[in-house]
Enzyme design. Structure first.
Site, mmCIF file in Angstrom:
data_model
loop_
_atom_site.group_PDB
_atom_site.id
_atom_site.type_symbol
_atom_site.label_atom_id
_atom_site.label_comp_id
_atom_site.label_asym_id
_atom_site.label_seq_id
_atom_site.Cartn_x
_atom_site.Cartn_y
_atom_site.Cartn_z
ATOM 1 N N VAL A 90 -0.335 -10.541 0.879
ATOM 2 C CA VAL A 90 1.042 -10.790 0.406
ATOM 3 C C VAL A 90 2.032 -9.906 1.154
ATOM 4 O O VAL A 90 3.128 -10.346 1.507
ATOM 5 C CB VAL A 90 1.204 -10.428 -1.092
ATOM 6 C CG1 VAL A 90 2.551 -10.885 -1.610
ATOM 7 C CG2 VAL A 90 0.121 -11.018 -1.933
ATOM 8 N N ASP A 91 1.647 -8.677 1.348
ATOM 9 C CA ASP A 91 2.504 -7.697 2.015
ATOM 10 C C ASP A 91 2.921 -8.205 3.400
ATOM 11 O O ASP A 91 4.113 -8.221 3.760
ATOM 12 C CB ASP A 91 1.692 -6.391 2.129
ATOM 13 C CG ASP A 91 2.540 -5.166 2.373
ATOM 14 O OD1 ASP A 91 3.779 -5.288 2.328
ATOM 15 O OD2 ASP A 91 1.959 -4.090 2.602
ATOM 16 N N ASN A 127 0.868 -1.177 0.000
ATOM 17 C CA ASN A 127 0.000 0.000 0.000
ATOM 18 C C ASN A 127 0.901 1.223 0.000
ATOM 19 O O ASN A 127 2.117 1.111 0.197
ATOM 20 C CB ASN A 127 -0.977 -0.006 1.183
ATOM 21 C CG ASN A 127 -0.258 -0.028 2.506
ATOM 22 O OD1 ASN A 127 0.473 0.893 2.845
ATOM 23 N ND2 ASN A 127 -0.432 -1.110 3.264
ATOM 24 N N SER A 176 -3.945 -6.487 -6.414
ATOM 25 C CA SER A 176 -5.280 -5.870 -6.218
ATOM 26 C C SER A 176 -6.436 -6.857 -6.087
ATOM 27 O O SER A 176 -7.579 -6.427 -5.930
ATOM 28 C CB SER A 176 -5.626 -4.850 -7.329
ATOM 29 O OG SER A 176 -4.875 -3.668 -7.189
ATOM 30 N N THR A 177 -6.170 -8.177 -6.141
ATOM 31 C CA THR A 177 -7.307 -9.121 -6.133
ATOM 32 C C THR A 177 -7.710 -9.587 -4.731
ATOM 33 O O THR A 177 -8.627 -10.405 -4.597
ATOM 34 C CB THR A 177 -7.007 -10.371 -6.992
ATOM 35 O OG1 THR A 177 -5.907 -11.091 -6.405
ATOM 36 C CG2 THR A 177 -6.682 -9.993 -8.419
ATOM 37 N N GLY A 178 -7.026 -9.083 -3.706
ATOM 38 C CA GLY A 178 -7.371 -9.475 -2.335
ATOM 39 C C GLY A 178 -8.137 -8.356 -1.645
ATOM 40 O O GLY A 178 -9.282 -8.056 -1.994
HETATM 41 N N1 AR6 Z 1 1.673 -15.576 -1.999
HETATM 42 C C1 AR6 Z 1 1.006 -15.316 -3.142
HETATM 43 N N2 AR6 Z 1 -0.193 -14.719 -3.179
HETATM 44 C C2 AR6 Z 1 -0.748 -14.362 -2.006
HETATM 45 C C3 AR6 Z 1 -0.119 -14.589 -0.767
HETATM 46 C C4 AR6 Z 1 1.148 -15.231 -0.785
HETATM 47 N N3 AR6 Z 1 1.827 -15.484 0.332
HETATM 48 N N4 AR6 Z 1 -0.942 -14.105 0.222
HETATM 49 C C5 AR6 Z 1 -2.043 -13.618 -0.378
HETATM 50 N N5 AR6 Z 1 -1.940 -13.770 -1.725
HETATM 51 P P1 AR6 Z 1 -3.618 -8.806 -1.217
HETATM 52 P P2 AR6 Z 1 -4.170 -6.327 -2.721
HETATM 53 C C6 AR6 Z 1 -2.886 -13.386 -2.799
HETATM 54 O O1 AR6 Z 1 -4.784 -8.568 -0.322
HETATM 55 O O2 AR6 Z 1 -5.534 -6.821 -3.094
HETATM 56 C C7 AR6 Z 1 -2.337 -5.445 2.021
HETATM 57 O O3 AR6 Z 1 -2.796 -5.265 3.312
HETATM 58 C C8 AR6 Z 1 -4.308 -13.097 -2.431
HETATM 59 O O4 AR6 Z 1 -5.048 -14.306 -2.336
HETATM 60 O O5 AR6 Z 1 -2.364 -9.292 -0.607
HETATM 61 O O6 AR6 Z 1 -3.320 -5.707 -3.783
HETATM 62 C C9 AR6 Z 1 -1.490 -4.269 1.533
HETATM 63 O O7 AR6 Z 1 -0.733 -3.690 2.559
HETATM 64 C C10 AR6 Z 1 -4.762 -12.233 -3.588
HETATM 65 O O8 AR6 Z 1 -5.144 -13.031 -4.693
HETATM 66 O O9 AR6 Z 1 -3.232 -7.472 -2.054
HETATM 67 C C11 AR6 Z 1 -2.519 -3.330 0.995
HETATM 68 O O10 AR6 Z 1 -3.091 -2.552 2.026
HETATM 69 C C12 AR6 Z 1 -3.499 -11.469 -3.994
HETATM 70 O O11 AR6 Z 1 -2.431 -12.148 -3.332
HETATM 71 C C13 AR6 Z 1 -3.564 -4.240 0.408
HETATM 72 O O12 AR6 Z 1 -3.461 -5.464 1.138
HETATM 73 C C14 AR6 Z 1 -3.483 -10.000 -3.599
HETATM 74 O O13 AR6 Z 1 -4.116 -9.838 -2.328
HETATM 75 C C15 AR6 Z 1 -3.319 -4.542 -1.041
HETATM 76 O O14 AR6 Z 1 -4.398 -5.300 -1.547
#
Ligand code: AR6
Length: 174
Positions: free
Chosen positions: A33-34, A24, A122-124
């Site tokens: 992921v973050d 973010n 962006s998909t989470g």
């Molecule tokens: N490895 C691969 N993919 C993953 C993992 C992993 N270890 N963990 C989750 N995913 P998101 P965003 C997938 O929410 O939507 C954070 O709090 C997950 O299933 O991680 O871009 C940041 O700090 C989904 O398909 O990222 C921001 O505030 C994808 O990764 C915000 O979330 C992205 O999900 C960013 O949201």
């Protein structure tokens, strides 16, 4: 020639030159992921992110841009942090999502990274529908001019993997 590969798994376990973080704007960590990258990579990554906040990105990293740190204890050399757009049903933010992939590949080129692992940005938490996000991710990766030889999409669950596989099979000709 860039090879696009799909893997079902955890991005923190990928032995690649660079892993991309769906961060973010604060660059100071979060969930998804973050959270996983900072947890597995250890405190060095956050220290470097804080330095970036103190220098180049005092107002945060804008959506669609990317910046690198080292990768701490991860089996990669660098983490490329990018900030995806929050999905909006009323405003088309696809160009910003595409920009995440393009900007990350540009940073990878600057670093000399040849293998790069991406999550589905962006998909989470940011709620972008998987099918559409997959199409944007794959089209942009294919159409970006880069020295990266492997772009590996690391999908965390079967649903995400299937969405990327379908989108890859249905990718329109370049
Ligand atoms: N490895 C691969 N993919 C993953 C993992 C992993 N270890 N963990 C989750 N995913 P998101 P965003 C997938 O929410 O939507 C954070 O709090 C997950 O299933 O991680 O871009 C940041 O700090 C989904 O398909 O990222 C921001 O505030 C994808 O990764 C915000 O979330 C992205 O999900 C960013 O949201």
């Amino acid at each position: 020639m860039t090879n696009i590969t799909l893997v079902l798994g955890d991005i923190t376990e990928q032995s690649v030159d660079a892993v991309v973080n769906a961060a973010n704007s604060s660059l100071l960590g979060g969930g998804g992921v973050d959270g996983a990258i900072h947890r597995r990579g250890g405190p060095d990554i956050l220290d470097e992110c804080r330095d970036l906040r103190g220098s180049r990105y005092g107002k945060g990293l804008p959506a669609g841009q990317a910046v690198a740190t080292t990768a701490g204890r991860l089996p990669a050399r660098w983490v490329i942090h990018t900030v995806g757009p929050v999905f909006s049903a009323t405003e088309d933010r696809s160009a910003t999502l595409a920009s995440c992939y393009r900007a990350s590949l540009r940073v990878a080129d600057e670093l000399g990274a040849r293998t790069v692992a991406f999550p589905a940005v962006s998909t989470g938490v940011y709620r972008w529908p998987l099918d559409d996000a997959a199409r944007i991710a794959l089209t942009t990766a294919r159409d970006t001019d880069t020295s990266v030889t492997e772009v590996r999409f690391v999908l965390f669950d079967q649903r995400a993997y299937d969405a990327f596989e379908t989108a890859l099979n249905e990718l329109p000709p370049a």
